[in-house]
Design a protein around this motif. Structure first.
Motif, PDB file in Angstrom:
ATOM      1  N   ASP A 183      33.026  -2.396  14.337  1.00  0.00           N
ATOM      2  CA  ASP A 183      32.294  -1.330  13.650  1.00  0.00           C
ATOM      3  C   ASP A 183      32.246  -1.583  12.143  1.00  0.00           C
ATOM      4  N   LEU A 184      33.421  -1.925  11.608  1.00  0.00           N
ATOM      5  CA  LEU A 184      33.476  -2.201  10.162  1.00  0.00           C
ATOM      6  C   LEU A 184      32.588  -3.385   9.795  1.00  0.00           C
ATOM      7  N   LEU A 185      32.660  -4.385  10.655  1.00  0.00           N
ATOM      8  CA  LEU A 185      31.838  -5.570  10.405  1.00  0.00           C
ATOM      9  C   LEU A 185      30.353  -5.236  10.506  1.00  0.00           C
ATOM     10  N   GLU A 186      30.039  -4.380  11.437  1.00  0.00           N
ATOM     11  CA  GLU A 186      28.643  -3.985  11.597  1.00  0.00           C
ATOM     12  C   GLU A 186      28.145  -3.235  10.367  1.00  0.00           C
ATOM     13  N   ARG A 187      28.988  -2.343   9.844  1.00  0.00           N
ATOM     14  CA  ARG A 187      28.598  -1.602   8.633  1.00  0.00           C
ATOM     15  C   ARG A 187      28.433  -2.538   7.450  1.00  0.00           C
ATOM     16  N   ARG A 188      29.401  -3.457   7.312  1.00  0.00           N
ATOM     17  CA  ARG A 188      29.301  -4.390   6.193  1.00  0.00           C
ATOM     18  C   ARG A 188      28.062  -5.258   6.318  1.00  0.00           C
ATOM     19  N   LEU A 189      27.786  -5.673   7.548  1.00  0.00           N
ATOM     20  CA  LEU A 189      26.583  -6.484   7.746  1.00  0.00           C
ATOM     21  C   LEU A 189      25.319  -5.680   7.470  1.00  0.00           C
ATOM     22  N   GLU A 190      25.336  -4.407   7.847  1.00  0.00           N
ATOM     23  CA  GLU A 190      24.174  -3.566   7.543  1.00  0.00           C
ATOM     24  C   GLU A 190      23.995  -3.416   6.040  1.00  0.00           C
ATOM     25  N   MET A 191      25.137  -3.232   5.339  1.00  0.00           N
ATOM     26  CA  MET A 191      25.057  -3.097   3.878  1.00  0.00           C
ATOM     27  C   MET A 191      24.531  -4.384   3.246  1.00  0.00           C
ATOM     28  N   LEU A 192      25.050  -5.519   3.747  1.00  0.00           N
ATOM     29  CA  LEU A 192      24.563  -6.795   3.227  1.00  0.00           C
ATOM     30  C   LEU A 192      23.081  -6.985   3.538  1.00  0.00           C
ATOM     31  N   GLU A 193      22.700  -6.554   4.713  1.00  0.00           N
ATOM     32  CA  GLU A 193      21.294  -6.684   5.086  1.00  0.00           C
ATOM     33  C   GLU A 193      20.409  -5.849   4.172  1.00  0.00           C
ATOM     34  N   VAL A 194      20.879  -4.638   3.859  1.00  0.00           N
ATOM     35  CA  VAL A 194      20.105  -3.772   2.959  1.00  0.00           C
ATOM     36  C   VAL A 194      20.043  -4.372   1.568  1.00  0.00           C
ATOM     37  N   GLN A 195      21.182  -4.904   1.095  1.00  0.00           N
ATOM     38  CA  GLN A 195      21.186  -5.509  -0.238  1.00  0.00           C
ATOM     39  C   GLN A 195      20.256  -6.707  -0.287  1.00  0.00           C
ATOM     40  N   VAL A 196      20.312  -7.536   0.761  1.00  0.00           N
ATOM     41  CA  VAL A 196      19.453  -8.718   0.785  1.00  0.00           C
ATOM     42  C   VAL A 196      17.989  -8.314   0.889  1.00  0.00           C
ATOM     43  N   SER A 197      17.710  -7.299   1.688  1.00  0.00           N
ATOM     44  CA  SER A 197      16.325  -6.846   1.801  1.00  0.00           C
ATOM     45  C   SER A 197      15.834  -6.263   0.485  1.00  0.00           C
TER      46      SER A 197
END
Lengths: 86, 324
Positions: free
Chosen positions: A61-75
């Motif tokens: 779950d934590l990894l998923e959130r971090r990946l979502e945050m990274l995805e948003v930052q990259v986008s």
């Protein structure tokens, strides 16, 4: 004399039967003890596996959130290329 | 039992996918055997119950039941051990993968943070270059009337070198003098310094230009320092001295009537100076009497006042006034 010999044989047979019964009881106790040990192992395995899966789920779950945050930052960064312009 | 048959499956696999596929098939077969073991145990229990009740040889049935129970227990333990080992291995492998992925994500986050910090640093440095730090320089007054900031020394030197000729230098001097005289001092110096330093700056400016025009600055300064009348207003030193010198009448009865006439440049000054002057004139009759004891100087002053030209009123008047 015949009655006395028959009584002795009966006593011996009863003793043998009692001995066999105690052996059967001992065997059953051993089997039940091993089944209990197996049950305890299964219960312990269930608890450890559940805790491991819970920690794994939390990490995921934590990894998923971090990946979502990274995805948003990259986008966001890719949407605004002027931010990277020097 | 079917589990024993599954254990002897040929383990062949050239690559990792085939091995993992075989292991997953073994794991699924073990789980299926564990599921089937329950029904097998129930069926075996029913069979031994019937044989024990129907057959006369109970001892052999019991011994067979014991052997079957032991084998079933060992087989169950083996299956459970295998399944739990597989499950533990699978969970540990996934935990390792998650830890590795967390490490990669942390690395990506650290890189992103470094990029962000670098961007912030660069932006901050760019913004700091944009900001103009305030620099305070001296002001130089040029003959054309424009005020040039003293930060550019090369331009100043070029301007100074352009005044090589004497005529131009005299023109520049006159322009500066008129600028200093005509411009109201409080407008230029009010926002910079309070009144006591203003007096000093004005004196220094007067000194620098009067030294060029062969005036007597030391004498003037000494006289102003000696004079007891000190006003906080601009040019108050000369104003304080003027009543003692200028208001000296030829006759004592005309002293107060002559006093306003002797200051043609007074309309440019403030009324407060005039009022202070009049107050001083009223309060100090004794000083006026002492001043009357110098008729020769007053005669010279009157001659100077009568013979002065209208265009050079201030220069001659102030020159004589400063001498007194």
């Amino acid at each position: 004399m015949a009655k006395a010999g028959g009584g002795i044989t009966n006593a011996v047979n009863v003793g043998i039967a009692v001995q066999a019964d105690w052996e059967n009881r001992e065997f059953i106790s051993h089997i039940s003890l091993n089944v209990r040990r197996l049950f305890e192992f299964l219960v312990q395995f269930e608890s450890t596996t559940k805790s491991k899966l819970a920690s794994l789920n939390e990490k995921l779950d934590l990894l998923e959130r971090r990946l979502e945050m990274l995805e948003v930052q990259v986008s966001t960064a890719t949407a605004n290329p002027s931010l990277f312009a020097t | 039992m079917s589990a024993a048959a599954t254990m002897h499956m040929p383990r062949e696999g050239s690559n990792y996918d085939e091995i993992s596929m075989q292991q997953s098939m073994l794991f699924s077969n073990n789980l299926q055997d564990l599921k089937n073991l329950r029904t097998q145990l129930y069926s075996a229990a029913e069979y031994f119950e019937l044989s024990y009740t129907n057959d006369g040889d109970t001892q052999s049935v019991v011994e067979t039941l014991k052997d079957y129970a032991i084998k079933a227990l060992v087989n169950t333990v083996d299956h459970l051990g295998s399944v739990t080992y597989k499950v533990n291995e699978f969970v540990d492998e996934k935990v390792d993968q998650v830890t590795e992925t967390e490490l990669r994500v942390a690395c990506i986050e650290q890189r992103l943070r470094m990029c962000q910090e670098y961007m912030d640093h660069e932006g901050r440095s760019q913004q700091s270059l944009v900001i103009n730090t305030p620099k305070f320089h001296k002001r130089y007054i040029l003959p054309s009337g424009e005020i040039k900031m003293g930060g550019n020394l090369g331009k100043l030197k070029s301007v100074e070198s352009s005044f090589g000729e004497e005529a131009e230098w005299n023109q520049f001097r006159d322009a500066v003098r008129t600028t200093i005289r005509e411009t109201p001092p409080p407008l230029l110096r009010k926002p910079v310094l309070p009144s006591p330093p203003q007096r000093k700056t004005q004196r220094s400016a007067t000194f620098s230009f009067s030294s060029i025009s062969n005036m007597a600055p030391k004498k003037e300064q000494d006289k102003r320092a000696v004079s007891p009348h000190r006003f906080p207003l601009l040019r108050s030193g000369s104003v304080a001295i003027r009543p003692t010198s200028v208001s000296r009448p030829t006759t004592p009865s005309k002293s107060r009537t002559i006093t306003p006439k002797r200051y043609p440049s007074e309309p440019r000054r403030s009324a407060s100076v005039r009022a202070a002057f009049e107050k001083e004139a009223q309060k100090e009759p004794e000083q006026q009497q002492q001043q009357q004891q110098q008729p020769s100087k007053s005669k010279r002053l009157l001659k100077a006042l009568l013979s002065r030209r209208k265009t050079k009123k201030d220069e001659t008047l102030y020159t004589y006034l400063d001498e007194y």
